[in-house]
Scaffold this motif. Structure first.
Motif, PDB file in Angstrom:
ATOM      1  N   LYS A   1       4.679   5.835 -22.169  1.00 56.93           N
ATOM      2  CA  LYS A   1       3.229   5.729 -22.341  1.00 56.93           C
ATOM      3  C   LYS A   1       2.546   7.000 -21.827  1.00 56.93           C
ATOM      4  CE  LYS A   1      -0.623   2.636 -21.247  1.00 56.93           C
ATOM      5  NZ  LYS A   1      -1.421   3.325 -20.247  1.00 56.93           N
ATOM      6  N   ASN A   2       2.903   7.401 -20.638  1.00 57.58           N
ATOM      7  CA  ASN A   2       2.307   8.592 -20.033  1.00 57.58           C
ATOM      8  C   ASN A   2       2.591   9.836 -20.895  1.00 57.58           C
ATOM      9  OD1 ASN A   2       1.156  10.205 -17.943  1.00 57.58           O
ATOM     10  ND2 ASN A   2       3.235  10.814 -17.429  1.00 57.58           N
ATOM     11  N   THR A   3       3.822   9.958 -21.364  1.00 58.92           N
ATOM     12  CA  THR A   3       4.188  11.131 -22.177  1.00 58.92           C
ATOM     13  C   THR A   3       3.410  11.138 -23.487  1.00 58.92           C
ATOM     14  OG1 THR A   3       6.350  11.166 -21.166  1.00 58.92           O
ATOM     15  CG2 THR A   3       6.154  12.328 -23.251  1.00 58.92           C
TER      16      THR A   3
ATOM     17  N   THR B   1       1.590   9.320 -35.366  1.00 53.34           N
ATOM     18  CA  THR B   1       1.000  10.284 -34.434  1.00 53.34           C
ATOM     19  C   THR B   1       1.148   9.702 -33.025  1.00 53.34           C
ATOM     20  OG1 THR B   1      -1.123   9.194 -34.536  1.00 53.34           O
ATOM     21  CG2 THR B   1      -0.752  10.965 -36.131  1.00 53.34           C
ATOM     22  N   ALA B   2       0.823  10.506 -32.015  1.00 54.53           N
ATOM     23  CA  ALA B   2       0.934  10.007 -30.638  1.00 54.53           C
ATOM     24  C   ALA B   2       0.083   8.749 -30.471  1.00 54.53           C
ATOM     25  CB  ALA B   2       0.516  11.095 -29.660  1.00 54.53           C
ATOM     26  N   GLN B   3      -1.149   8.783 -31.023  1.00 53.33           N
ATOM     27  CA  GLN B   3      -2.053   7.640 -30.906  1.00 53.33           C
ATOM     28  C   GLN B   3      -1.453   6.401 -31.591  1.00 53.33           C
ATOM     29  OE1 GLN B   3      -4.764   7.008 -29.141  1.00 53.33           O
ATOM     30  NE2 GLN B   3      -4.813   4.955 -30.034  1.00 53.33           N
ATOM     31  N   GLU B   4      -0.941   6.584 -32.807  1.00 54.41           N
ATOM     32  CA  GLU B   4      -0.366   5.443 -33.540  1.00 54.41           C
ATOM     33  C   GLU B   4       0.821   4.852 -32.779  1.00 54.41           C
ATOM     34  OE1 GLU B   4      -1.626   6.970 -38.031  1.00 54.41           O
ATOM     35  OE2 GLU B   4       0.338   7.476 -37.232  1.00 54.41           O
ATOM     36  N   LEU B   5       1.630   5.725 -32.191  1.00 52.35           N
ATOM     37  CA  LEU B   5       2.812   5.237 -31.470  1.00 52.35           C
ATOM     38  C   LEU B   5       2.424   4.540 -30.170  1.00 52.35           C
ATOM     39  CD1 LEU B   5       5.272   8.160 -32.203  1.00 52.35           C
ATOM     40  CD2 LEU B   5       5.373   5.843 -33.117  1.00 52.35           C
ATOM     41  N   LEU B   6       1.339   5.008 -29.557  1.00 58.18           N
ATOM     42  CA  LEU B   6       0.868   4.341 -28.331  1.00 58.18           C
ATOM     43  C   LEU B   6       0.525   2.882 -28.626  1.00 58.18           C
ATOM     44  CD1 LEU B   6      -1.296   7.059 -26.570  1.00 58.18           C
ATOM     45  CD2 LEU B   6       0.388   5.597 -25.448  1.00 58.18           C
ATOM     46  N   GLU B   7      -0.002   2.656 -29.835  1.00 58.99           N
ATOM     47  CA  GLU B   7      -0.442   1.300 -30.198  1.00 58.99           C
ATOM     48  C   GLU B   7       0.718   0.336 -30.450  1.00 58.99           C
ATOM     49  OE1 GLU B   7      -3.097   2.102 -33.464  1.00 58.99           O
ATOM     50  OE2 GLU B   7      -4.369   3.310 -32.141  1.00 58.99           O
ATOM     51  N   VAL B   8       1.910   0.877 -30.771  1.00 60.35           N
ATOM     52  CA  VAL B   8       3.020  -0.034 -31.114  1.00 60.35           C
ATOM     53  C   VAL B   8       4.174  -0.013 -30.105  1.00 60.35           C
ATOM     54  CG1 VAL B   8       2.546  -0.017 -33.602  1.00 60.35           C
ATOM     55  CG2 VAL B   8       4.070   1.709 -32.643  1.00 60.35           C
ATOM     56  N   THR B   9       3.979   0.691 -28.995  1.00 62.24           N
ATOM     57  CA  THR B   9       5.116   0.815 -28.065  1.00 62.24           C
ATOM     58  C   THR B   9       4.816   0.280 -26.660  1.00 62.24           C
ATOM     59  OG1 THR B   9       4.434   3.104 -27.583  1.00 62.24           O
ATOM     60  CG2 THR B   9       6.152   2.832 -29.231  1.00 62.24           C
TER      61      THR B   9
END
Ligand code: SAM
Length: 275
Positions: free
Chosen positions: A170-172, A202-210
């Motif tokens: 998450k932090n990364t 994108t980083a934002q999209e991946l933040l939402e699913v991880t």
């Protein structure tokens, strides 16, 4: 009779699926005198699976110096040793480098036994440019060194690959979101295991699913379209457009990027290319 020469085999082992080991690796593990292993309990599971019985010596980051000396003595006496890590290829974010340097100094033969490596398998299925890439291993935790690495990623003209732990993801991703804008990232998770998956976005999209993501993972990051200011000054606006087009960018993104590079309003660039 001529004395048998010692030899160190660097043996790649599976990164999950126990079947991902070569016939040659099994042959070497069966014939060596001793196996130097990062985690002997872990290696024992692999050896039991293949019904191999061999003396094991623990060889990890915290005893590397002492054990290297001991293993070099054995090699000098003519013993054959296989070095294995917990998973994948020794020396790739795993112990190995120290004993290899010592073997070179002592003129002891080193033989690689190729096999699984998470970085390569993540890259080949990522769908991101495989022509040129930079492997950064784990990002440093030290604030200053980490900032430097992130700047390197921001400007990199090559695909970037990093290893990451799930609790730090998450932090990364938040840090990457600040510098990557809409550059693509692929998370290759649990390679060769039951829950293997590739998450793309994108980083934002991946933040939402991880949010609750678990397991082992590799991050593949698309290269930057950034050009040094010096290079930029030497390009005409049309050459610059072509440059971004060759990177696979669409018209809208190219116009946005050129305006940003040249510090002008994007409507100015838009007019030029939309006529
Ligand atoms: N020597 C190993 C290699 O050849 O890939 C790497 C060892 S490093 C200590 C462990 C890291 O490799 C993990 O934190 C993860 O980033 C990556 N890794 C190892 N196995 C993996 C797998 N099955 N799927 C995804 N990443 C993996």
């Amino acid at each position: 009779m001529e004395k048998r020469k010692g030899c160190l085999y660097i043996v790649a082992t599976p990164i999950g699926n126990l079947q991902d080991i070569t016939l040659r690796a099994l042959e070497v593990l069966k014939k060596v005198d001793v196996i130097a292993s990062e985690d002997t309990r872990h290696t024992l599971k692999l050896l039991n699976h293949y019904e191999i019985s061999k003396p094991l010596i623990s060889y990890h980051r915290h005893n590397e110096e002492v054990k290297t000396e001991m293993l070099i003595e054995k090699l000098q006496k003519g013993e054959q040793i296989a070095l294995v890590s917990d998973a994948g290829t020794p020396g790739i974010c795993d112990p190995g480098e120290e004993i290899i340097k010592q073997c070179i100094n002592q003129n002891i033969k080193i033989i690689p036994i190729p096999g699984a490596c998470a970085v390569i398998n993540a890259l080949i299925c990522s769908g991101i440019d495989t022509n040129e890439f930079t492997f950064l291993g784990f990002l440093p935790l030290n604030k200053k060194s980490r900032k430097k690495k992130l700047q390197e990623i921001e400007k990199s003209q090559k695909t970037i690959i990093i290893y990451e732990a799930p609790h730090k993801l998450k932090n990364t991703l938040e840090e990457l979101r600040e510098i990557l804008e809409d550059r693509k990232i692929v998370i290759a998770r649990e390679l060769t295991k039951i829950h293997e998956e590739f998450l793309r976005g994108t980083a934002q999209e991946l933040l939402e699913v991880t949010q609750d993501i678990k397991g082992e993972m590799v991050l593949i990051i698309e290269k930057s379209s950034y050009i040094e200011e010096n290079d930029l000054n030497n390009l005409t606006i049309e050459e610059q457009y072509k440059y971004y087009e060759n990177l696979g960018m669409d018209k809208k993104s190219i116009i946005k990027q050129i305006a940003k590079d040249r510090k002008v309003n994007k409507n100015e660039i838009y007019k030029k290319f939309m006529i």
